[in-house]
Design a protein around this motif. Sequence first.
Motif, PDB file in Angstrom:
ATOM      1  N   GLU A 245      -1.984  -4.043  -4.320  1.00 13.57           N
ATOM      2  CA  GLU A 245      -1.194  -4.939  -5.158  1.00 13.57           C
ATOM      3  C   GLU A 245      -0.179  -5.788  -4.397  1.00 13.57           C
ATOM      4  O   GLU A 245       0.182  -6.875  -4.843  1.00 13.57           O
ATOM      5  CB  GLU A 245      -0.461  -4.123  -6.221  1.00 13.57           C
ATOM      6  N   TYR A 246       0.280  -5.316  -3.245  1.00 13.24           N
ATOM      7  CA  TYR A 246       1.317  -6.017  -2.492  1.00 13.24           C
ATOM      8  C   TYR A 246       0.845  -6.316  -1.076  1.00 13.24           C
ATOM      9  O   TYR A 246       0.020  -5.611  -0.521  1.00 13.24           O
ATOM     10  CB  TYR A 246       2.607  -5.177  -2.435  1.00 13.24           C
TER      11      TYR A 246
ATOM     12  N   LEU B 150       8.553 -19.381   0.004  1.00 13.72           N
ATOM     13  CA  LEU B 150       9.229 -18.569  -1.015  1.00 13.72           C
ATOM     14  C   LEU B 150       9.274 -19.282  -2.358  1.00 13.72           C
ATOM     15  O   LEU B 150       9.055 -18.659  -3.403  1.00 13.72           O
ATOM     16  CB  LEU B 150      10.646 -18.207  -0.559  1.00 13.72           C
ATOM     17  N   ASP B 151       9.543 -20.588  -2.356  1.00 10.73           N
ATOM     18  CA  ASP B 151       9.545 -21.357  -3.610  1.00 10.73           C
ATOM     19  C   ASP B 151       8.186 -21.278  -4.284  1.00 10.73           C
ATOM     20  O   ASP B 151       8.087 -21.061  -5.496  1.00 10.73           O
ATOM     21  CB  ASP B 151       9.912 -22.822  -3.348  1.00 10.73           C
ATOM     22  N   TYR B 152       7.127 -21.450  -3.493  1.00 10.77           N
ATOM     23  CA  TYR B 152       5.766 -21.380  -4.036  1.00 10.77           C
ATOM     24  C   TYR B 152       5.498 -20.001  -4.628  1.00 10.77           C
ATOM     25  O   TYR B 152       4.993 -19.876  -5.749  1.00 10.77           O
ATOM     26  CB  TYR B 152       4.749 -21.706  -2.936  1.00 10.77           C
ATOM     27  N   LEU B 153       5.827 -18.956  -3.877  1.00 12.54           N
ATOM     28  CA  LEU B 153       5.564 -17.596  -4.349  1.00 12.54           C
ATOM     29  C   LEU B 153       6.368 -17.270  -5.603  1.00 12.54           C
ATOM     30  O   LEU B 153       5.846 -16.643  -6.530  1.00 12.54           O
ATOM     31  CB  LEU B 153       5.865 -16.575  -3.248  1.00 12.54           C
ATOM     32  N   HIS B 154       7.633 -17.688  -5.639  1.00  9.30           N
ATOM     33  CA  HIS B 154       8.459 -17.432  -6.832  1.00  9.30           C
ATOM     34  C   HIS B 154       7.862 -18.083  -8.072  1.00  9.30           C
ATOM     35  O   HIS B 154       8.030 -17.572  -9.177  1.00  9.30           O
ATOM     36  CB  HIS B 154       9.900 -17.906  -6.615  1.00  9.30           C
ATOM     37  N   ASP B 155       7.156 -19.200  -7.900  1.00 11.24           N
ATOM     38  CA  ASP B 155       6.523 -19.880  -9.028  1.00 11.24           C
ATOM     39  C   ASP B 155       5.239 -19.180  -9.483  1.00 11.24           C
ATOM     40  O   ASP B 155       4.778 -19.424 -10.589  1.00 11.24           O
ATOM     41  CB  ASP B 155       6.174 -21.327  -8.659  1.00 11.24           C
ATOM     42  N   HIS B 156       4.650 -18.327  -8.621  1.00 20.38           N
ATOM     43  CA  HIS B 156       3.336 -17.756  -8.920  1.00 20.38           C
ATOM     44  C   HIS B 156       3.284 -16.236  -8.997  1.00 20.38           C
ATOM     45  O   HIS B 156       2.305 -15.693  -9.535  1.00 20.38           O
ATOM     46  CB  HIS B 156       2.321 -18.228  -7.873  1.00 20.38           C
ATOM     47  N   THR B 157       4.262 -15.539  -8.466  1.00 17.14           N
ATOM     48  CA  THR B 157       4.170 -14.085  -8.400  1.00 17.14           C
ATOM     49  C   THR B 157       5.544 -13.474  -8.172  1.00 17.14           C
ATOM     50  O   THR B 157       6.554 -14.181  -8.153  1.00 17.14           O
ATOM     51  CB  THR B 157       3.185 -13.654  -7.281  1.00 17.14           C
ATOM     52  N   MET B 158       5.567 -12.180  -7.954  1.00 14.83           N
ATOM     53  CA  MET B 158       6.812 -11.470  -7.669  1.00 14.83           C
ATOM     54  C   MET B 158       7.024 -11.384  -6.158  1.00 14.83           C
ATOM     55  O   MET B 158       6.129 -10.970  -5.430  1.00 14.83           O
ATOM     56  CB  MET B 158       6.751 -10.049  -8.232  1.00 14.83           C
ATOM     57  N   VAL B 159       8.182 -11.794  -5.717  1.00 10.06           N
ATOM     58  CA  VAL B 159       8.542 -11.675  -4.308  1.00 10.06           C
ATOM     59  C   VAL B 159       9.448 -10.465  -4.168  1.00 10.06           C
ATOM     60  O   VAL B 159      10.487 -10.377  -4.832  1.00 10.06           O
ATOM     61  CB  VAL B 159       9.260 -12.949  -3.794  1.00 10.06           C
TER      62      VAL B 159
ATOM     63  N   THR C 294      11.524  -9.541   5.366  1.00 13.61           N
ATOM     64  CA  THR C 294      11.901  -8.569   6.390  1.00 13.61           C
ATOM     65  C   THR C 294      12.832  -9.226   7.405  1.00 13.61           C
ATOM     66  O   THR C 294      12.992 -10.446   7.436  1.00 13.61           O
ATOM     67  CB  THR C 294      10.671  -8.022   7.128  1.00 13.61           C
ATOM     68  N   LYS C 295      13.395  -8.402   8.267  1.00 14.75           N
ATOM     69  CA  LYS C 295      14.278  -8.905   9.319  1.00 14.75           C
ATOM     70  C   LYS C 295      13.531  -9.819  10.285  1.00 14.75           C
ATOM     71  O   LYS C 295      14.130 -10.692  10.905  1.00 14.75           O
ATOM     72  CB  LYS C 295      14.904  -7.743  10.073  1.00 14.75           C
ATOM     73  N   ASP C 296      12.208  -9.628  10.409  1.00 15.76           N
ATOM     74  CA  ASP C 296      11.391 -10.467  11.291  1.00 15.76           C
ATOM     75  C   ASP C 296      10.886 -11.736  10.612  1.00 15.76           C
ATOM     76  O   ASP C 296      10.185 -12.530  11.232  1.00 15.76           O
ATOM     77  CB  ASP C 296      10.198  -9.673  11.819  1.00 15.76           C
ATOM     78  N   GLY C 297      11.201 -11.917   9.336  1.00 11.72           N
ATOM     79  CA  GLY C 297      10.827 -13.141   8.637  1.00 11.72           C
ATOM     80  C   GLY C 297       9.516 -13.090   7.890  1.00 11.72           C
ATOM     81  O   GLY C 297       9.088 -14.096   7.333  1.00 11.72           O
ATOM     82  N   SER C 298       8.846 -11.935   7.845  1.00 11.99           N
ATOM     83  CA  SER C 298       7.636 -11.855   7.029  1.00 11.99           C
ATOM     84  C   SER C 298       8.059 -11.599   5.570  1.00 11.99           C
ATOM     85  O   SER C 298       9.167 -11.142   5.297  1.00 11.99           O
ATOM     86  CB  SER C 298       6.683 -10.771   7.542  1.00 11.99           C
ATOM     87  N   ILE C 299       7.155 -11.918   4.669  1.00 12.99           N
ATOM     88  CA  ILE C 299       7.457 -11.848   3.243  1.00 12.99           C
ATOM     89  C   ILE C 299       6.601 -10.742   2.619  1.00 12.99           C
ATOM     90  O   ILE C 299       5.394 -10.685   2.854  1.00 12.99           O
ATOM     91  CB  ILE C 299       7.159 -13.187   2.546  1.00 12.99           C
ATOM     92  N   VAL C 300       7.234  -9.902   1.813  1.00 17.90           N
ATOM     93  CA  VAL C 300       6.528  -8.888   1.045  1.00 17.90           C
ATOM     94  C   VAL C 300       6.471  -9.411  -0.385  1.00 17.90           C
ATOM     95  O   VAL C 300       7.495  -9.760  -0.970  1.00 17.90           O
ATOM     96  CB  VAL C 300       7.241  -7.524   1.104  1.00 17.90           C
ATOM     97  N   TYR C 301       5.249  -9.492  -0.920  1.00 18.19           N
ATOM     98  CA  TYR C 301       5.058 -10.100  -2.246  1.00 18.19           C
ATOM     99  C   TYR C 301       3.881  -9.450  -2.952  1.00 18.19           C
ATOM    100  O   TYR C 301       3.053  -8.791  -2.353  1.00 18.19           O
ATOM    101  CB  TYR C 301       4.824 -11.616  -2.107  1.00 18.19           C
ATOM    102  N   GLN C 302       3.850  -9.672  -4.277  1.00 18.62           N
ATOM    103  CA  GLN C 302       2.739  -9.179  -5.068  1.00 18.62           C
ATOM    104  C   GLN C 302       1.572 -10.143  -4.907  1.00 18.62           C
ATOM    105  O   GLN C 302       1.695 -11.338  -5.184  1.00 18.62           O
ATOM    106  CB  GLN C 302       3.156  -9.069  -6.542  1.00 18.62           C
ATOM    107  N   SER C 303       0.457  -9.613  -4.427  1.00 21.75           N
ATOM    108  CA  SER C 303      -0.719 -10.449  -4.171  1.00 21.75           C
ATOM    109  C   SER C 303      -1.253 -11.022  -5.480  1.00 21.75           C
ATOM    110  O   SER C 303      -1.160 -10.404  -6.537  1.00 21.75           O
ATOM    111  CB  SER C 303      -1.817  -9.613  -3.496  1.00 21.75           C
ATOM    112  N   PHE C 304      -1.835 -12.199  -5.408  1.00 21.69           N
ATOM    113  CA  PHE C 304      -2.450 -12.816  -6.584  1.00 21.69           C
ATOM    114  C   PHE C 304      -3.657 -13.596  -6.195  1.00 21.69           C
ATOM    115  O   PHE C 304      -3.945 -13.822  -5.058  1.00 21.69           O
ATOM    116  CB  PHE C 304      -1.440 -13.699  -7.338  1.00 21.69           C
TER     117      PHE C 304
END
Length: 107
Positions: free
Chosen positions: A56-57, A84-93, A97-107
């Motif tokens: 799911e993530y 992040l703007d795109y993801l916030h419009d389409h799913t749950m963010v 992380t401290k390294d700049g990767s994004i953890v999000y709900q896959s869609f």
Amino acid sequence: MKTTISIYDFRDAFQKCGRGNNFSYDGLRVLFEALEEYEGQWGGELELDPIGFCCEYSEETPKKIAENYGIDLEDDGNQLNNVLDYLHDHTMVCGVTKDGSIVYQSF
């Protein structure tokens, strides 16, 4: 019956079921905190299901997310914010992380 787990138990559960490489160490922290917050808002309890969470993530770099979802990134130095703007419009963010990767709900 309910058992409260810590971040250490959460990370250990991923290792034990062979999913320790699906998220970075910090990515698991971001996911854990997001799931705890979701539980608090929802008022329910989540089952500790590392395999389900891996389905799911996701955790990826902004560049990789842009490639996977066809996000047109302008060369304005704001790749992270644009994704992040795109993801916030389409799913749950879940978070970044401290390294700049994004953890999000896959869609």
